[in-house]
Design an enzyme around this catalytic site. Structure first.
Site, PDB file in Angstrom:
ATOM      1  N   GLY A 106       0.852  -1.163   0.113  1.00 11.81           N
ATOM      2  CA  GLY A 106      -0.001  -0.026   0.050  1.00 11.81           C
ATOM      3  C   GLY A 106       0.826   1.339   0.068  1.00 11.81           C
ATOM      4  O   GLY A 106       1.996   1.165   0.549  1.00 11.81           O
ATOM      5  N   GLY A 192      -8.110  -8.300  -7.059  1.00 12.71           N
ATOM      6  CA  GLY A 192      -6.665  -8.068  -7.258  1.00 12.71           C
ATOM      7  C   GLY A 192      -5.929  -9.315  -7.251  1.00 12.71           C
ATOM      8  O   GLY A 192      -6.443 -10.528  -6.726  1.00 12.71           O
ATOM      9  N   ARG A 193      -4.569  -9.415  -6.848  1.00  8.63           N
ATOM     10  CA  ARG A 193      -3.569 -10.559  -6.491  1.00  8.63           C
ATOM     11  C   ARG A 193      -4.168 -11.294  -5.250  1.00  8.63           C
ATOM     12  O   ARG A 193      -4.298 -12.337  -5.087  1.00  8.63           O
ATOM     13  CB  ARG A 193      -2.356  -9.952  -6.463  1.00  8.63           C
ATOM     14  CG  ARG A 193      -1.711  -9.485  -7.542  1.00  8.63           C
ATOM     15  CD  ARG A 193      -0.205  -9.229  -7.488  1.00  8.63           C
ATOM     16  NE  ARG A 193      -0.492  -7.626  -6.581  1.00  8.63           N
ATOM     17  CZ  ARG A 193       0.209  -6.649  -7.100  1.00  8.63           C
ATOM     18  NH1 ARG A 193       0.595  -6.625  -8.334  1.00  8.63           N
ATOM     19  NH2 ARG A 193       0.041  -5.502  -6.366  1.00  8.63           N
ATOM     20  N   ILE A 194      -4.281 -10.153  -4.249  1.00 10.10           N
ATOM     21  CA  ILE A 194      -4.763 -11.043  -3.024  1.00 10.10           C
ATOM     22  C   ILE A 194      -5.962 -11.659  -2.941  1.00 10.10           C
ATOM     23  O   ILE A 194      -6.245 -12.701  -2.206  1.00 10.10           O
ATOM     24  CB  ILE A 194      -4.419 -10.034  -1.880  1.00 10.10           C
ATOM     25  CG1 ILE A 194      -2.923  -9.386  -1.620  1.00 10.10           C
ATOM     26  CG2 ILE A 194      -4.663 -10.690  -0.388  1.00 10.10           C
ATOM     27  CD1 ILE A 194      -2.777  -8.273  -0.677  1.00 10.10           C
ATOM     28  N   ARG A 286      -7.497  -1.914   3.979  1.00 14.91           N
ATOM     29  CA  ARG A 286      -7.139  -0.583   4.765  1.00 14.91           C
ATOM     30  C   ARG A 286      -8.740  -0.383   5.504  1.00 14.91           C
ATOM     31  O   ARG A 286      -9.781  -0.670   5.017  1.00 14.91           O
ATOM     32  CB  ARG A 286      -7.129   0.337   3.809  1.00 14.91           C
ATOM     33  CG  ARG A 286      -5.519   0.379   3.252  1.00 14.91           C
ATOM     34  CD  ARG A 286      -4.455   0.511   4.301  1.00 14.91           C
ATOM     35  NE  ARG A 286      -2.992   0.668   3.701  1.00 14.91           N
ATOM     36  CZ  ARG A 286      -2.132  -0.462   3.523  1.00 14.91           C
ATOM     37  NH1 ARG A 286      -2.722  -1.616   4.283  1.00 14.91           N
ATOM     38  NH2 ARG A 286      -1.092  -0.245   3.230  1.00 14.91           N
ATOM     39  N   ASP A 310      -8.319  -7.244   9.919  1.00 19.32           N
ATOM     40  CA  ASP A 310      -6.875  -7.062  10.071  1.00 19.32           C
ATOM     41  C   ASP A 310      -6.471  -5.648  10.143  1.00 19.32           C
ATOM     42  O   ASP A 310      -5.379  -5.190  10.493  1.00 19.32           O
ATOM     43  CB  ASP A 310      -6.025  -7.564   9.298  1.00 19.32           C
ATOM     44  CG  ASP A 310      -4.397  -7.678   9.523  1.00 19.32           C
ATOM     45  OD1 ASP A 310      -4.148  -8.054  10.722  1.00 19.32           O
ATOM     46  OD2 ASP A 310      -3.892  -7.488   8.389  1.00 19.32           O
ATOM     47  N   HIS A 335      -3.153  -5.486  12.252  1.00 25.19           N
ATOM     48  CA  HIS A 335      -2.554  -5.275  11.016  1.00 25.19           C
ATOM     49  C   HIS A 335      -1.381  -6.123  11.008  1.00 25.19           C
ATOM     50  O   HIS A 335      -0.219  -5.694  10.548  1.00 25.19           O
ATOM     51  CB  HIS A 335      -2.185  -3.804  10.982  1.00 25.19           C
ATOM     52  CG  HIS A 335      -1.953  -3.273   9.599  1.00 25.19           C
ATOM     53  ND1 HIS A 335      -2.383  -1.951   8.910  1.00 25.19           N
ATOM     54  CD2 HIS A 335      -1.680  -3.976   8.285  1.00 25.19           C
ATOM     55  CE1 HIS A 335      -2.238  -1.930   7.627  1.00 25.19           C
ATOM     56  NE2 HIS A 335      -1.718  -3.269   7.105  1.00 25.19           N
TER      57      HIS A 335
END
Ligand code: DGY
Length: 370
Positions: A106, A192-194, A286, A310, A335
Site C-alpha cells: 500500500g 486483485g492479486r490478494i 485498509r 486485520d 494489521h
C-alpha cells in the site's frame, strides 16, 4: 555504517573550508532507513561501501523529528506505512532525494503529487506478500464465522470448567459446503492479486460461486475470469457485479482493495443492511474502507453474523472502548496480514533493492509507475 553526526563533527571542527569542500565532493549518497530490518537484510546495506547508511537506532517506530532531520540531503529513504512521506518530508529532504522505498504494497502514506512533482521514484513491495495476506484473510473468515473471539476468551478467562456443552452453543455458519448445504458464494470488494490468492485457498472448501466488484476505471476482465474458471472446475460462476449484488449475495465478503478517499466507507450502513444475516465480513486491506460505527451497529443488531478485521480505521489507536472491540463477534488483529517471517524478509529485501537501485539510477525491481 556511518552516522550523520560524523558529517556534523567535520563541519563544526575548526578545519579549512577546502577540507570541507573536498569531503563534500566525495560524500557518498546517504540513505535513511526508518527501522532496523534485521540480521537477514541489514547486511545488504551494511556491506555496501558506496552508500552512507543511517538507521533509526531504536527498536520502535521511527521518531518523526529524527526522520526529518536525517532525511535532509539524503538520496533515498526506506520507510513503512506508519511513516508519512508528505510535503514536510519532501521539503526536509530537498533536491537530492531520488527514491522513496516503502516496505509495503500500500502507498496511501505517500503524497504522490509531491513525489512526482519532485521527480522522485517510488519503490513498493507487491507480490511477495500476497500469500501471507491471503492466509490471514482466510483465517479471519474462519475465526469470525466460528466464534473464535468468544471461545478463546472463555478458555483464557478460566470459564471453561463452568461451560455446559450444548448442541448449538458457539455454533456459527460453516464456510465449506455440505451435501445438505451445497452452495456457497464468496464476494470480493476488489479482485486483485490478494483476492485471487484468497479464492484459490477457498476452492477446496467447495465454494461454488464467486462475485466481485472492481474500480469503475478498471479494464474488462472476461479473459482473465475465463482463465480462472477453467483453473477451478468446481467453481460454477465467477462474475463482476454491482455493489448491491455483492452485498446481497455474498456468504463471506472479503474487502481487499486500496485505501484512500475514493474507497472510503464503501462498506457503510446502507451496504451492511443489505447483507445476509449469516454472512461474515473480512477486511484485510485498509481500515478506511469500512465505516466502523456502521459495522458495530450491524453486528450488535444482527444484520450480519460476524466480522474479521486485520485493519481498522484510525489504527493503531484502537482502545478497549472502541465500538468494534466491544463486539464479541468481531475478531480484530493489529494489521499483521503480511507478518510471516519469510514474507517480511522478502519485503525488506525488496525494499532495500528498490532503494539502492533508485539511488544509483538503475531499474528498480518494483517501481510504482505513478
Ligand atoms: C502493506 O504492505 O500495505 C501492508 O498493509 C503492510 O504489511
Amino acid at each position: 555504517m556511518q552516522s550523520r553526526s560524523s558529517i556534523g563533527s567535520i563541519v563544526s571542527a575548526n578545519v579549512r573550508l577546502t577540507d570541507v569542500m573536498s569531503h563534500l565532493s566525495t560524500t557518498k549518497p546517504r540513505v535513511v532507513i526508518c527501522r532496523n530490518l534485521g540480521p537477514d537484510v541489514m547486511p545488504l546495506l551494511e556491506g555496501r561501501s558506496d552508500v552512507e547508511v543511517v538507521v533509526w537506532p531504536e527498536d520502535s517506530s521511527c521518531d518523526r523529528a529524527w526522520l526529518l532531520e536525517q532525511v535532509n540531503g539524503a538520496a533515498g529513504v526506506l520507510l513503512m506505512f506508519p511513516e508519512k512521506a508528505d510535503k514536510s518530508l519532501f521539503e526536509a529532504a530537498g533536491p537530492n532525494l531520488r527514491v522513496v522505498s516503502t516496505m509495503s504494497v500500500g502507498y496511501e502514506h505517500i503524497d504522490l503529487t509531491e513525489l512526482t512533482n519532485r521527480g522522485v521514484k517510488l519503490g513498493y513491495t507487491p507480490d511477495v506478500l500476497t500469500d501471507a495476506v491471503a492466509d490471514v484473510t482466510v483465517m479471519l473468515a474462519l475465526m469470525a464465522g466460528r466464534n473464535a473471539g468468544s471461545t478463546i476468551d472463555l478458555v483464557q478467562s478460566g470459564q471453561w470448567p463452568k461451560f455446559r456443552w450444548a448442541p448449538f452453543a458457539f455454533c456459527g455458519p460453516q464456510i465449506s459446503t455440505l451435501p445438505s448445504s451445497p452452495e456457497r458464494t464468496v464476494g470480493f470488494l476488489g479482485f486483485g492479486r490478494i483476492s485471487q490468492a484468497t479464492l484459490k485457498r477457498l476452492i477446496p472448501f467447495g465454494i461454488t460461486s464467486c462475485i466481485y466488484t472492481a474500480s469503475p476505471n478498471s479494464p474488462p476482465t472476461h479473459e482473465r475470469d475465463s482463465a480462472i474458471l477453467s483453473q477451478y472446475p468446481t467453481l460454477k460462476t465467477l462474475r463482476r457485479v454491482d455493489s448491491d449484488e455483492l452485498a446481497r449475495s455474498s456468504d463471506v465478503l472479503f474487502v481487499l482493495a486500496p485505501g484512500g478517499e475514493s474507497t472510503k466507507h464503501l462498506i457503510n450502513e446502507e451496504f451492511l443492511r443489505k447483507m445476509k444475516k449469516h454472512s461474515v465480513l473480512v477486511n484485510a486491506s485498509r481500515g478506511t474502507l469500512v465505516d466502523s460505527d456502521a459495522l458495530a451497529k450491524a453486528l450488535k443488531e444482527g444484520w450480519i453474523w460476524g466480522a474479521g478485521l486485520d485493519v481498522v480505521e484510525g489504527e493503531p489507536n484502537i482502545t478497549l472502548d472502541h465500538p468494534l472491540v466491544k463486539e464479541p463477534r468481531c475478531i480484530i488483529l493489529p494489521h499483521i496480514g503480511s507478518a510471516s517471517i519469510e514474507t517480511r524478509i522478502d519485503m525488506a529485501t525488496l525494499a532495500v533493492n528498490n532503494l539502492l537501485a533508485g539511488v544509483f539510477g538503475e531499474e528498480m525491481p518494483a517501481q510504482l509507475k505513478v
